[in-house]
Write a protein that holds these residues in place. Structure first.
Motif, PDB file in Angstrom:
ATOM      1  N   GLU A 105      51.203 -34.471   4.480  1.00 29.22           N
ATOM      2  CA  GLU A 105      50.803 -33.123   4.878  1.00 29.22           C
ATOM      3  C   GLU A 105      49.305 -32.894   4.653  1.00 29.22           C
ATOM      4  OE1 GLU A 105      55.190 -32.868   4.386  1.00 29.22           O
ATOM      5  OE2 GLU A 105      53.565 -33.860   3.328  1.00 29.22           O
ATOM      6  N   VAL A 106      48.798 -33.261   3.481  1.00 25.07           N
ATOM      7  CA  VAL A 106      47.385 -33.006   3.184  1.00 25.07           C
ATOM      8  C   VAL A 106      46.484 -33.859   4.086  1.00 25.07           C
ATOM      9  CG1 VAL A 106      45.595 -33.012   1.423  1.00 25.07           C
ATOM     10  CG2 VAL A 106      47.919 -32.337   0.820  1.00 25.07           C
ATOM     11  N   ALA A 107      46.858 -35.123   4.274  1.00 23.81           N
ATOM     12  CA  ALA A 107      46.066 -35.974   5.162  1.00 23.81           C
ATOM     13  C   ALA A 107      46.075 -35.435   6.585  1.00 23.81           C
ATOM     14  CB  ALA A 107      46.606 -37.402   5.124  1.00 23.81           C
ATOM     15  N   SER A 108      47.227 -34.947   7.041  1.00 22.76           N
ATOM     16  CA  SER A 108      47.330 -34.383   8.387  1.00 22.76           C
ATOM     17  C   SER A 108      46.490 -33.120   8.523  1.00 22.76           C
ATOM     18  CB  SER A 108      48.793 -34.057   8.722  1.00 22.76           C
ATOM     19  OG  SER A 108      49.593 -35.210   8.703  1.00 22.76           O
ATOM     20  N   ILE A 146      31.485 -41.271  16.607  1.00 21.03           N
ATOM     21  CA  ILE A 146      31.070 -40.708  15.322  1.00 21.03           C
ATOM     22  C   ILE A 146      31.473 -41.614  14.163  1.00 21.03           C
ATOM     23  CG2 ILE A 146      31.276 -38.367  16.244  1.00 21.03           C
ATOM     24  CD1 ILE A 146      33.712 -37.981  14.396  1.00 21.03           C
ATOM     25  N   THR A 147      30.768 -41.414  13.049  1.00 19.34           N
ATOM     26  CA  THR A 147      31.091 -42.077  11.789  1.00 19.34           C
ATOM     27  C   THR A 147      31.667 -41.047  10.828  1.00 19.34           C
ATOM     28  OG1 THR A 147      29.350 -43.749  12.011  1.00 19.34           O
ATOM     29  CG2 THR A 147      30.143 -43.292   9.784  1.00 19.34           C
ATOM     30  N   VAL A 148      32.824 -41.363  10.275  1.00 14.04           N
ATOM     31  CA  VAL A 148      33.494 -40.481   9.316  1.00 14.04           C
ATOM     32  C   VAL A 148      33.382 -41.096   7.925  1.00 14.04           C
ATOM     33  CG1 VAL A 148      35.710 -39.518   8.578  1.00 14.04           C
ATOM     34  CG2 VAL A 148      35.078 -39.504  11.000  1.00 14.04           C
ATOM     35  N   GLY A 149      32.946 -40.290   6.973  1.00 16.04           N
ATOM     36  CA  GLY A 149      32.866 -40.726   5.587  1.00 16.04           C
ATOM     37  C   GLY A 149      33.987 -40.105   4.768  1.00 16.04           C
ATOM     38  N   VAL A 150      34.744 -40.931   4.060  1.00 13.69           N
ATOM     39  CA  VAL A 150      35.873 -40.465   3.251  1.00 13.69           C
ATOM     40  C   VAL A 150      35.507 -40.658   1.782  1.00 13.69           C
ATOM     41  CG1 VAL A 150      38.338 -40.637   2.832  1.00 13.69           C
ATOM     42  CG2 VAL A 150      37.420 -41.235   5.082  1.00 13.69           C
ATOM     43  N   GLY A 157      43.392 -39.838   0.571  1.00 11.81           N
ATOM     44  CA  GLY A 157      42.195 -40.297   1.274  1.00 11.81           C
ATOM     45  C   GLY A 157      42.456 -41.524   2.121  1.00 11.81           C
ATOM     46  N   ALA A 158      43.241 -42.472   1.585  1.00  6.80           N
ATOM     47  CA  ALA A 158      43.565 -43.671   2.350  1.00  6.80           C
ATOM     48  C   ALA A 158      44.434 -43.335   3.557  1.00  6.80           C
ATOM     49  CB  ALA A 158      44.273 -44.693   1.456  1.00  6.80           C
ATOM     50  N   ARG A 159      45.376 -42.399   3.378  1.00  3.49           N
ATOM     51  CA  ARG A 159      46.228 -41.994   4.509  1.00  3.49           C
ATOM     52  C   ARG A 159      45.396 -41.313   5.594  1.00  3.49           C
ATOM     53  NH1 ARG A 159      51.789 -41.165   4.437  1.00  3.49           N
ATOM     54  NH2 ARG A 159      52.568 -40.741   6.536  1.00  3.49           N
ATOM     55  N   TYR A 160      44.485 -40.446   5.190  1.00  4.35           N
ATOM     56  CA  TYR A 160      43.586 -39.792   6.141  1.00  4.35           C
ATOM     57  C   TYR A 160      42.752 -40.832   6.889  1.00  4.35           C
ATOM     58  CZ  TYR A 160      39.367 -37.318   7.674  1.00  4.35           C
ATOM     59  OH  TYR A 160      38.293 -36.841   8.408  1.00  4.35           O
ATOM     60  N   ALA A 161      42.221 -41.806   6.150  1.00  7.03           N
ATOM     61  CA  ALA A 161      41.395 -42.839   6.781  1.00  7.03           C
ATOM     62  C   ALA A 161      42.192 -43.630   7.816  1.00  7.03           C
ATOM     63  CB  ALA A 161      40.832 -43.775   5.718  1.00  7.03           C
ATOM     64  N   ARG A 162      43.452 -43.931   7.495  1.00  3.53           N
ATOM     65  CA  ARG A 162      44.290 -44.657   8.458  1.00  3.53           C
ATOM     66  C   ARG A 162      44.589 -43.802   9.685  1.00  3.53           C
ATOM     67  NH1 ARG A 162      46.816 -46.503   3.662  1.00  3.53           N
ATOM     68  NH2 ARG A 162      48.514 -44.984   3.852  1.00  3.53           N
ATOM     69  N   LEU A 201      36.542 -34.842   1.880  1.00  5.70           N
ATOM     70  CA  LEU A 201      36.660 -35.000   0.429  1.00  5.70           C
ATOM     71  C   LEU A 201      38.115 -35.176   0.009  1.00  5.70           C
ATOM     72  CD1 LEU A 201      34.179 -32.275  -0.824  1.00  5.70           C
ATOM     73  CD2 LEU A 201      34.146 -34.658  -1.547  1.00  5.70           C
ATOM     74  N   HIS A 202      38.359 -36.190  -0.849  1.00  2.54           N
ATOM     75  CA  HIS A 202      39.724 -36.457  -1.333  1.00  2.54           C
ATOM     76  C   HIS A 202      39.679 -36.967  -2.774  1.00  2.54           C
ATOM     77  CE1 HIS A 202      41.383 -35.842   2.672  1.00  2.54           C
ATOM     78  NE2 HIS A 202      40.351 -36.518   3.119  1.00  2.54           N
TER      79      HIS A 202
END
Length: 315
Positions: A105-108, A146-150, A157-162, A201-202
């Motif tokens: 949920e948070v990553a989504s 674009i470049t996304v920084g996690v 954070g890893a789930r968001y990155a995936r 931010l995570h």
């Protein structure tokens, strides 16, 4: 005949504790639901409690010193920053959290916020509502360029990155406590800020991370960069964030968390024309609501069964 151990719910935040209450009662606990974050009410209602289950209520050394029967404090979230860990160690009280109930949920939510910023959705929506029919007023970016920084590559954070990785040109990550997952280039924090078009931010709130994005670090961002925060409000220096938005260093910020919640009606971050703010809702869904409550209660049962993890244990 020995009396049943007592488990007390302090503040109940957004969730129905009934499944947890039922699980604890079926396991032999007497359960009380106070539905209060007031310290005196908690101490009075949990004076004989072996387990204290909290939402966001602060649990201070003064409170713990008055709860002589307490064996465990179980938080309802990943964060344990509302609990005085030093006092828990001193008194031999265990602390548990709920680390994985709302990872998806948070990553989504962070992903949705990211896409909304990249395509200018909140700002275009406001413009149309004000009678302005002009899509060129926003700088709408192509995702694949674009470049996304996690910042922070734990579970969320890893789930968001995936999730965002296949959509964008490049994902870079800063992880102070480990290594980056596949598909993420691990870099130092300053390099991440230098190269990112959007930063998400995570990280947990700790003495090392509070105020992490201050004026100096925000000034490293590319002009027009975007910022997403669905972790903890105190990771960002609020005054510096407002200046970055006013000066155009940041073209937008999407925030699910704030330093003070709920915010005042005139909170400048909430009212700023370049922010998208949601009410600390990233973790919510029917599935996560169920899992948070059940996992919190299960952590109490695991402690009394001798199989739990104590986050207050320095070892």
């Amino acid at each position: 005949m020995a009396s049943a151990p007592v488990a007390v719910y302090a503040d109940v935040v957004d969730l129905d504790p009934a499944p947890g209450v039922r699980l604890l009662e079926e396991s032999g606990f007497e359960v009380r639901v106070l539905d209060s974050a007031d310290p005196d009410a908690i101490v009075s209602g949990a004076h004989d409690a072996a387990a204290l289950l909290i939402g966001y209520a602060p649990v201070t050394a003064s409170m713990l010193d008055r709860l002589g029967s307490l064996q465990i404090v179980a938080t309802q979230s990943v964060g344990i920053d509302s609990v005085d860990l030093d006092a828990c160690r001193r008194l031999g009280i265990a602390v548990s959290n709920v680390p994985g109930a709302a990872t998806e949920e948070v990553a989504s939510h962070a992903l949705a916020m990211s896409l909304a910023l990249v395509r200018g959705l909140p700002f275009l929506d406001r413009a149309v509502a004000d009678g302005v029919w002009d899509g060129t007023r926003e700088q709408l970016l192509r995702l694949s360029e674009i470049t996304v920084g996690v910042i922070g590559l734990g579970r969320i954070g890893a789930r968001y990155a995936r999730m965002i990785g296949p959509l964008v040109g490049r994902v870079v990550g800063y992880e102070p406590y480990g290594t980056a997952p596949d598909g993420v280039e691990q870099v130092e924090l300053d390099e991440l800020l230098d190269v990112s078009d959007l930063v998400s931010l995570h990280l947990p709130s700790t003495p090392d991370t509070q105020g992490l994005l201050d004026a100096g670090r925000l000034s490293r961002l590319r002009r027009g960069a975007m910022l997403v925060n669905a972790s903890r409000g105190d990771l960002i220096d609020t005054a510096a964030l407002l200046r970055a938005l006013d000066d155009g260093v940041l073209s937008g910020a999407a925030l699910d968390v704030l330093p003070h919640e709920p915010p005042a009606r005139d909170d400048p971050l909430v009212r700023h024309p370049r922010t998208l703010v949601t009410p600390h809702a990233a973790y919510l869904s029917p599935a996560s609501a169920r899992d948070y409550v059940l996992h919190q209660a299960q952590s109490v049962l695991a402690h009394f069964a001798g199989t739990g993890t104590n986050l207050a244990d320095p070892g």
